[in-house]
Design an enzyme around this catalytic site. Structure first.
Site, mmCIF file in Angstrom:
data_model
loop_
_atom_site.group_PDB
_atom_site.id
_atom_site.type_symbol
_atom_site.label_atom_id
_atom_site.label_comp_id
_atom_site.label_asym_id
_atom_site.label_seq_id
_atom_site.Cartn_x
_atom_site.Cartn_y
_atom_site.Cartn_z
ATOM 1 N N SER A 1 31.153 -14.394 57.692
ATOM 2 C CA SER A 1 30.834 -15.710 57.167
ATOM 3 C C SER A 1 31.069 -16.858 58.151
ATOM 4 O O SER A 1 30.726 -18.009 57.848
ATOM 5 C CB SER A 1 31.666 -15.965 55.894
ATOM 6 N N LYS B 1 35.941 -24.099 60.810
ATOM 7 C CA LYS B 1 35.106 -23.626 59.711
ATOM 8 C C LYS B 1 35.346 -24.454 58.448
ATOM 9 O O LYS B 1 36.466 -24.915 58.193
ATOM 10 C CB LYS B 1 35.421 -22.145 59.456
ATOM 11 N N SER C 1 34.634 -11.349 58.608
ATOM 12 C CA SER C 1 33.929 -12.617 58.782
ATOM 13 C C SER C 1 34.189 -13.334 60.101
ATOM 14 O O SER C 1 33.568 -14.349 60.376
ATOM 15 C CB SER C 1 34.265 -13.569 57.631
#
Length: 465
Positions: A157, A82, A181
């Site tokens: 997220s 990420k 997330s």
């Protein structure tokens, strides 16, 4: 093995095949990159696809195999990371125009560990600006789409990570979870995601090590790969105080893990209740556990009713303290919901923050008491299937939505929580089941998740893209 099948092969099997010279790292990475390049214009998974560097790493990995030396547990296996987890020398933009030129000097601990284990990072995945909400769109990268329905979100997220996993672009991903997330996007994309116990995986990038509620964690297409990735990522690290007394995770799967398991099925957290179809799929999965010998009890408790207010104070004041100057400089170039969060955080006093922290402690103690009578708490992961891409701009609709109300309580308590797929709606949308365990009981959660995955009729499903 055909390239398409390679892309959907588990990480555990790929690592074994590579070590036995049944497939080469170059073949695997070539197949995954071809799929990534085809799907990137459709799904918008990557913040940065690093194809050339990945192929260089694959060739080096292949040479190591042929050289006959010792190989790491992830040797030659592709992974995504990420865009808020540092890779030394690679831009880490956090989805923000304010960070376009930021390049960390060093790998984050988890990045260094997966690379040392032989994994091959193929790129960084998209996220909302500074990972602040449960949808994945940002001023830098635009909108990331769900492989099962391009008009819907893959969650957030860690939405780029979940979409990549579901679409067969690498079997492993590193995500982060400050309010659901990892678990939200895992549910939305029909993959597995684990927020481990606070401190199990070091997160030295978090600015405040002592009031931490966020984690980095493993996301995988199949539950069976979670223990492999968790074992590599976990273990003490000098910069994370919560990691000091936590041992490295060593997989020790149970035999018949559901037999005699004490399960608390908690369908609602106050006003947070599942839509009918989600509730039915979650209950079906819980019944699978009962059918295999678990003792399931439906539980109603008020302890989660006011968690929204506590979490919002803690999370928005964190945004305000860390990003007020960024918002002042960049103005409307910062995502509207993030600007709203910063403004809301600035409206609270130090006393408001301390009262919220005290309530966090009360919640922690109440949740730990539940584990005196139950081994696992079970809830829907989300109260609805993945929402549309136009879910609105307010804090409530994007950041701390009722949709995600089952998730952030366990960021506050630090308990491990795992989302496992539990089926698909009639419209073909994934639905997840959340399993919550006592501190350091990740193995039990993984064992139970594997029971659900293997007993259901949905684990082999793939998106059409």
């Amino acid at each position: 093995m055909a390239d398409g099948e390679l892309c959907f092969t588990s990480a555990t099997r790929l690592a074994a095949m590579i070590s036995r010279r049944e497939v080469s790292p170059v073949e695997v990475v070539t197949a995954v990159l071809a799929r990534a390049e085809r799907l990137q214009p459709i799904l918008n998974i990557f913040a940065m696809l690093r194809a050339e560097q990945a192929m260089d790493s694959a060739r080096a990995a292949e040479a190591a195999v042929m050289g006959g030396g010792a190989l790491g547990p992830l040797h030659g296996v592709p992974i995504t990371i990420k865009d808020n987890v540092a890779i030394g020398g690679v831009p880490m933009r956090n989805g923000s125009l304010s960070s376009l030129d930021f390049v960390p000097d060093l790998d984050a601990t988890v990045t260094a560990r997966v690379r040392a284990a032989g994994a091959i990072p193929i790129g960084t995945t998209t996220l909302p600006e500074f990972a602040h909400k449960v949808l994945t769109d940002s001023p830098v990268y635009g909108i990331t789409r769900n492989p099962y329905d391009l008009a819907r979100t893959p969650g957030g997220s860690s939405g780029g990570a979940s979409a990549a996993l579901a679409a067969g672009v690498a079997p492993l991903a590193i995500g982060s979870d400050g309010g659901g997330s990892i678990r939200c996007p895992a549910s939305c994309a029909g993959v597995a995601g684990l927020k481990a116990t606070l401190g199990r995986i070091p997160f030295e990038q978090f600015p405040d090590s002592f009031v931490n509620y966020a984690a980095v964690g493993p996301m995988t297409r199949l539950v069976g790969d979670l223990p492999l990735l968790l074992s590599v990522m976990s273990g003490p690290q000098i910069d994370d105080p919560y990691s000091y007394a936590v041992e490295k995770f060593t997989p020790k799967p149970a035999i018949e893990p559901a037999r005699g398991l004490r399960v608390a099925w908690i369908e609602s957290f106050g006003d947070v209740r599942p839509e009918a179809e989600v509730g039915a799929l979650a209950k079906r999965a819980v019944q699978l556990l009962a059918d295999q010998g678990a003792d399931v009890e439906a539980v109603t408790t008020p302890i989660f009713n006011a968690v929204f207010d506590t979490y919002v104070v803690i999370a928005t004041t964190a945004h305000a303290a860390r990003l007020e100057a960024v918002a002042a400089r960049w103005g409307e170039k910062i995502t509207a919901s993030l600007r709203q969060s910063i403004a809301r955080g600035l409206s609270y006093s130090a006393a408001d923050w301390q009262r919220a922290s005290d309530r966090r402690s009360v919640l922690f103690r109440a949740v730990q008491r539940l584990f005196e009578n139950y081994d696992v708490l079970v809830t829907p992961t989300m109260n609805a299937p993945p929402v549309g891409l136009d879910a609105g701009g307010s804090i409530e609709s994007q950041m701390y939505a009722e949709w995600a109300g089952y998730l952030y309580p366990f960021n506050l308590t630090g308990n491990p929580a795992l989302s496992v797929p539990c089926g698909f709606t009639a419209g073909g949308l994934p639905v997840g089941l959340q399993l919550i365990g006592a501190y350091h009981d990740e193995q039990r959660l993984i064992d139970v998740a594997q029971v659900i995955e293997s007993a259901g009729d949905w684990s082999g499903r793939r998106p059409a893209c």
